[in-house]
Motif scaffolding. Structure first.
Motif, short mmCIF file in Angstrom:
data_model
loop_
_atom_site.label_atom_id
_atom_site.label_comp_id
_atom_site.label_asym_id
_atom_site.label_seq_id
_atom_site.Cartn_x
_atom_site.Cartn_y
_atom_site.Cartn_z
N THR A 94 -10.42 14.55 12.41
CA THR A 94 -10.30 13.66 11.25
C THR A 94 -10.61 14.41 9.96
N ILE A 95 -11.65 15.22 9.98
CA ILE A 95 -12.03 15.99 8.79
C ILE A 95 -10.95 17.02 8.46
N ALA A 96 -10.48 17.73 9.50
CA ALA A 96 -9.46 18.76 9.28
C ALA A 96 -8.18 18.18 8.72
N ASN A 97 -7.88 16.95 9.11
CA ASN A 97 -6.65 16.30 8.67
C ASN A 97 -6.84 15.55 7.35
N GLY A 98 -8.00 15.75 6.70
CA GLY A 98 -8.33 14.95 5.53
C GLY A 98 -8.24 15.65 4.19
N ALA A 99 -7.53 16.77 4.12
CA ALA A 99 -7.41 17.47 2.83
C ALA A 99 -6.76 16.58 1.78
N ASP A 100 -5.75 15.81 2.20
CA ASP A 100 -5.08 14.92 1.24
C ASP A 100 -6.00 13.79 0.81
N ASN A 101 -6.87 13.34 1.73
CA ASN A 101 -7.84 12.31 1.36
C ASN A 101 -8.74 12.81 0.23
N ILE A 102 -9.29 14.00 0.41
CA ILE A 102 -10.20 14.56 -0.58
C ILE A 102 -9.50 14.78 -1.92
N SER A 103 -8.29 15.32 -1.86
CA SER A 103 -7.56 15.64 -3.09
C SER A 103 -7.20 14.40 -3.89
N LEU A 104 -7.03 13.26 -3.22
CA LEU A 104 -6.70 12.02 -3.93
C LEU A 104 -7.93 11.18 -4.26
N TYR A 105 -8.88 11.14 -3.33
CA TYR A 105 -10.07 10.32 -3.57
C TYR A 105 -10.92 10.89 -4.71
N THR A 106 -11.02 12.21 -4.79
CA THR A 106 -11.91 12.83 -5.78
C THR A 106 -11.59 12.42 -7.22
N PRO A 107 -10.35 12.60 -7.69
CA PRO A 107 -10.08 12.21 -9.08
C PRO A 107 -10.20 10.70 -9.32
N ILE A 108 -9.89 9.89 -8.29
CA ILE A 108 -10.01 8.45 -8.45
C ILE A 108 -11.48 8.04 -8.53
N PHE A 109 -12.32 8.61 -7.69
CA PHE A 109 -13.76 8.33 -7.76
C PHE A 109 -14.33 8.78 -9.10
N ARG A 110 -13.82 9.90 -9.60
CA ARG A 110 -14.35 10.47 -10.84
C ARG A 110 -14.04 9.57 -12.04
N THR A 111 -12.90 8.89 -12.01
CA THR A 111 -12.47 8.09 -13.15
C THR A 111 -12.75 6.60 -12.97
N SER A 112 -13.45 6.24 -11.90
CA SER A 112 -13.75 4.83 -11.64
C SER A 112 -15.22 4.53 -11.87
N GLU A 113 -15.51 3.26 -12.13
CA GLU A 113 -16.90 2.83 -12.27
C GLU A 113 -17.58 2.84 -10.90
N PRO A 114 -18.91 3.06 -10.88
CA PRO A 114 -19.64 3.07 -9.60
C PRO A 114 -19.38 1.83 -8.74
N GLY A 115 -19.30 0.66 -9.36
CA GLY A 115 -19.03 -0.56 -8.61
C GLY A 115 -17.66 -0.55 -7.96
N GLU A 116 -16.67 -0.02 -8.67
CA GLU A 116 -15.32 0.07 -8.13
C GLU A 116 -15.27 1.06 -6.96
N VAL A 117 -15.99 2.16 -7.10
CA VAL A 117 -16.04 3.15 -6.01
C VAL A 117 -16.66 2.53 -4.77
N ALA A 118 -17.72 1.75 -4.96
CA ALA A 118 -18.38 1.09 -3.83
C ALA A 118 -17.43 0.13 -3.13
N ILE A 119 -16.66 -0.63 -3.90
CA ILE A 119 -15.69 -1.56 -3.31
C ILE A 119 -14.63 -0.80 -2.53
N MET A 120 -14.12 0.28 -3.10
CA MET A 120 -13.10 1.07 -2.42
C MET A 120 -13.62 1.64 -1.10
N ILE A 121 -14.85 2.11 -1.10
CA ILE A 121 -15.42 2.69 0.12
C ILE A 121 -15.57 1.62 1.20
#
Length: 205
Positions: free
Chosen positions: A117-144
């Motif tokens: 799962t981790i090895a296959n998750g490079a695309d997850n990290i590349s997309l989640y990172t900028p979205i988490f960075r530009t979102s409010e903490p509450g929004e990040v919590a909801i997404m998770i």
């Protein structure tokens, strides 16, 4: 809030559609005794939570692994695929009295599932990172929270497909080759797509 939930669902589906194939193969193999269904689910959750943690840490501006070398995680499914292939070939050379279910195990346990799962998750990290960075903490919590709920949906779908009578009857004759083929193919794809092989050649040259 509804917009955040909708975005999270779309993001999860886009980055995890290939996991359905892997989960289907794992649940298909679980019919032979291992990995057990709980190991698949636990491993999927463990691996996915790791990806989320890495993404959150990266969103905070910290780097755990240099981006150019993340592709080496592809060695995990590649190694598992080769290992299961070798075991399958060895069993074919044995006598017919090793028809026990324990001898037909061709998949992996919880930690192996997490590694895949981790090895296959490079695309997850590349997309989640900028979205988490530009979102409010509450929004990040909801997404998770939405992501974690959808992992259960993905596992359920994989189990329904992988244990469906028509599917198992169709794939039964190639099951011992399907498991390593999927893992080897996934590992090679990650290594090639990430470009780490070319970078390694450049370093050694």
């Amino acid at each position: 809030m509804l917009a955040t939930i909708g975005s999270a669902i779309g993001l999860f589906a886009a980055t995890n559609i290939d996991d359905i194939v892997v989960l289907t193969v794992l649940f298909l193999a679980s019919g032979r005794g291992k990995p057990r269904p709980w190991q698949i689910v636990a491993g999927q959750y463990l691996g996915f939570i790791t990806l989320v943690v890495i993404s959150v840490v990266a969103a905070l501006g910290l780097t755990i692994v240099p981006d150019e070398w993340v592709g080496f995680l592809g060695l995990i499914p590649l190694g598992i695929g080769i290992w299961t292939l070798v075991r399958g070939l060895r069993r074919n050379d044995d006598d017919d009295d090793d028809d026990d279910d324990d001898d037909k195990i061709t998949a992996v346990g919880m930690w192996g599932v997490a590694g895949i799962t981790i090895a296959n998750g490079a695309d997850n990290i590349s997309l989640y990172t900028p979205i988490f960075r530009t979102s409010e903490p509450g929004e990040v919590a909801i997404m998770i929270v939405v992501f974690l709920a959808l992992v259960a949906v993905w596992c359920t779908a994989g189990r329904l497909i992988g244990t469906h009578k028509a599917v198992t009857e169709t794939l039964e004759r190639v099951e011992h080759w399907l498991v390593p083929a999927v893992f080897i193919g996934l590992g090679l794809f990650i290594l090639i797509e990430s470009g780490v092989i070319l970078r390694l050649v450049e370093v050694l040259a």
